[in-house]
Design an enzyme around this catalytic site. Sequence first.
Site, PDB file in Angstrom:
ATOM      1  N   THR A  38       0.844  -1.186   0.000  1.00  0.00           N
ATOM      2  CA  THR A  38       0.000   0.000   0.000  1.00  0.00           C
ATOM      3  C   THR A  38       0.886   1.245   0.000  1.00  0.00           C
ATOM      4  O   THR A  38       2.106   1.161  -0.161  1.00  0.00           O
ATOM      5  CB  THR A  38      -0.987  -0.029   1.182  1.00  0.00           C
ATOM      6  OG1 THR A  38      -1.919   1.043   1.044  1.00  0.00           O
ATOM      7  CG2 THR A  38      -0.285   0.055   2.520  1.00  0.00           C
ATOM      8  N   GLY A  45       0.373   5.173  -7.322  1.00  0.00           N
ATOM      9  CA  GLY A  45       0.205   3.746  -7.525  1.00  0.00           C
ATOM     10  C   GLY A  45      -1.231   3.324  -7.717  1.00  0.00           C
ATOM     11  O   GLY A  45      -1.578   2.670  -8.715  1.00  0.00           O
ATOM     12  N   ALA A  46      -2.102   3.683  -6.780  1.00  0.00           N
ATOM     13  CA  ALA A  46      -3.511   3.316  -6.905  1.00  0.00           C
ATOM     14  C   ALA A  46      -4.183   4.079  -8.038  1.00  0.00           C
ATOM     15  O   ALA A  46      -4.959   3.510  -8.811  1.00  0.00           O
ATOM     16  CB  ALA A  46      -4.237   3.571  -5.591  1.00  0.00           C
ATOM     17  N   GLY A 101     -14.227   4.157   0.408  1.00  0.00           N
ATOM     18  CA  GLY A 101     -12.991   3.509  -0.014  1.00  0.00           C
ATOM     19  C   GLY A 101     -12.962   2.016   0.215  1.00  0.00           C
ATOM     20  O   GLY A 101     -12.328   1.280  -0.549  1.00  0.00           O
ATOM     21  N   LYS A 113       3.964   1.378  -3.898  1.00  0.00           N
ATOM     22  CA  LYS A 113       3.481   0.595  -5.037  1.00  0.00           C
ATOM     23  C   LYS A 113       4.382   0.693  -6.262  1.00  0.00           C
ATOM     24  O   LYS A 113       4.543  -0.278  -6.998  1.00  0.00           O
ATOM     25  CB  LYS A 113       2.044   0.997  -5.366  1.00  0.00           C
ATOM     26  CG  LYS A 113       1.096   0.653  -4.225  1.00  0.00           C
ATOM     27  CD  LYS A 113      -0.343   0.973  -4.537  1.00  0.00           C
ATOM     28  CE  LYS A 113      -1.219   0.575  -3.345  1.00  0.00           C
ATOM     29  NZ  LYS A 113      -2.652   0.732  -3.634  1.00  0.00           N
ATOM     30  N   ASN A 126       0.225  -3.892  -6.229  1.00  0.00           N
ATOM     31  CA  ASN A 126      -0.371  -3.963  -4.891  1.00  0.00           C
ATOM     32  C   ASN A 126      -0.399  -5.376  -4.324  1.00  0.00           C
ATOM     33  O   ASN A 126      -0.790  -5.562  -3.169  1.00  0.00           O
ATOM     34  CB  ASN A 126      -1.767  -3.325  -4.855  1.00  0.00           C
ATOM     35  CG  ASN A 126      -2.873  -4.274  -5.273  1.00  0.00           C
ATOM     36  OD1 ASN A 126      -2.712  -5.054  -6.213  1.00  0.00           O
ATOM     37  ND2 ASN A 126      -4.006  -4.193  -4.600  1.00  0.00           N
ATOM     38  N   ASP A 153      -5.858  -2.946  -7.688  1.00  0.00           N
ATOM     39  CA  ASP A 153      -6.503  -1.720  -7.212  1.00  0.00           C
ATOM     40  C   ASP A 153      -7.571  -1.237  -8.191  1.00  0.00           C
ATOM     41  O   ASP A 153      -8.694  -0.914  -7.799  1.00  0.00           O
ATOM     42  CB  ASP A 153      -5.466  -0.607  -7.021  1.00  0.00           C
ATOM     43  CG  ASP A 153      -4.686  -0.736  -5.731  1.00  0.00           C
ATOM     44  OD1 ASP A 153      -5.205  -1.348  -4.780  1.00  0.00           O
ATOM     45  OD2 ASP A 153      -3.556  -0.230  -5.676  1.00  0.00           O
TER      46      ASP A 153
END
Length: 269
Positions: free
Chosen positions: A74, A142-143, A251, A78, A99, A115
């Site tokens: 996380t 990353g996400a 989320g 990432k 991830n 993700d």
Amino acid sequence: MTGTSGIPISGTTRLYVVLGDPVAQVQSPGLLNPLFARLGLDAALVPVHARPEDFDRIFGGLRCIGNVDGIFVTVPHKAAARLLADRCSPMVEITGSVNALRRESDDSWYAENFDGTGFVAGLVDAGHDPKDRRVALVGAGGAGSAIAAALLAAGVERLSVCDLDVAKLGGLRSRLDTHWPGMTATSTEPDLDGADIVVNATPLGLRPDDPLPFRPHLLPSGSVVADIVMKPRETRLLREAASLGHRVHYGIRMLDGQVASYRAFFGLG
């Protein structure tokens, strides 16, 4: 010995870890440890607080531990995890971020990113199918990178991505254009104009004194506001958006949407 979730821990237990900085907010142990128990698996997932300056050493140590079968990653690791994997999925190549990693039979590590697909699955399950919708995404990390790719794959009409890091933004757009040419607009300021769905894919909201990723009063009427921050469940952004009459998307739904993918990826039955 028994873990806090009631899972027996012994010398035969297979281990999974989630690496982050911070790590107090991670919700995956609360979902996956009960899953291990329901499936009758001798396995446990534990959080590991890994600061950026220590990440390479921690990752290197974990890959040498014989009973570690999986690593979840996380914020903010990432992109770094992508450089440490032995092999990567096509989604990782597109997004540049990871991830989840699994140990292969030859002790190499294979990287994937769920993700984006998890986020889209969560949207669809909540009745907010992004197909043919206009989406504004804030955050190209990353996400955010994974979510951008998954939204394009899901058939959005238009995607705008905002990030203050111009180099990161340009790299993402170049990779996305290879697969979905001309479908992505980028900017250093949020472009909310005409957006049906607006997504906060930044870490802003993890801490109570964080600034807002964008100004809720600029949201188009009737838009859905989604956050990827899982703890707190109701971020300041979602609270203010709801007070203005917008539908909000929590989320945790991104993680809910990933569980089936994790089961298949790790061969959990």
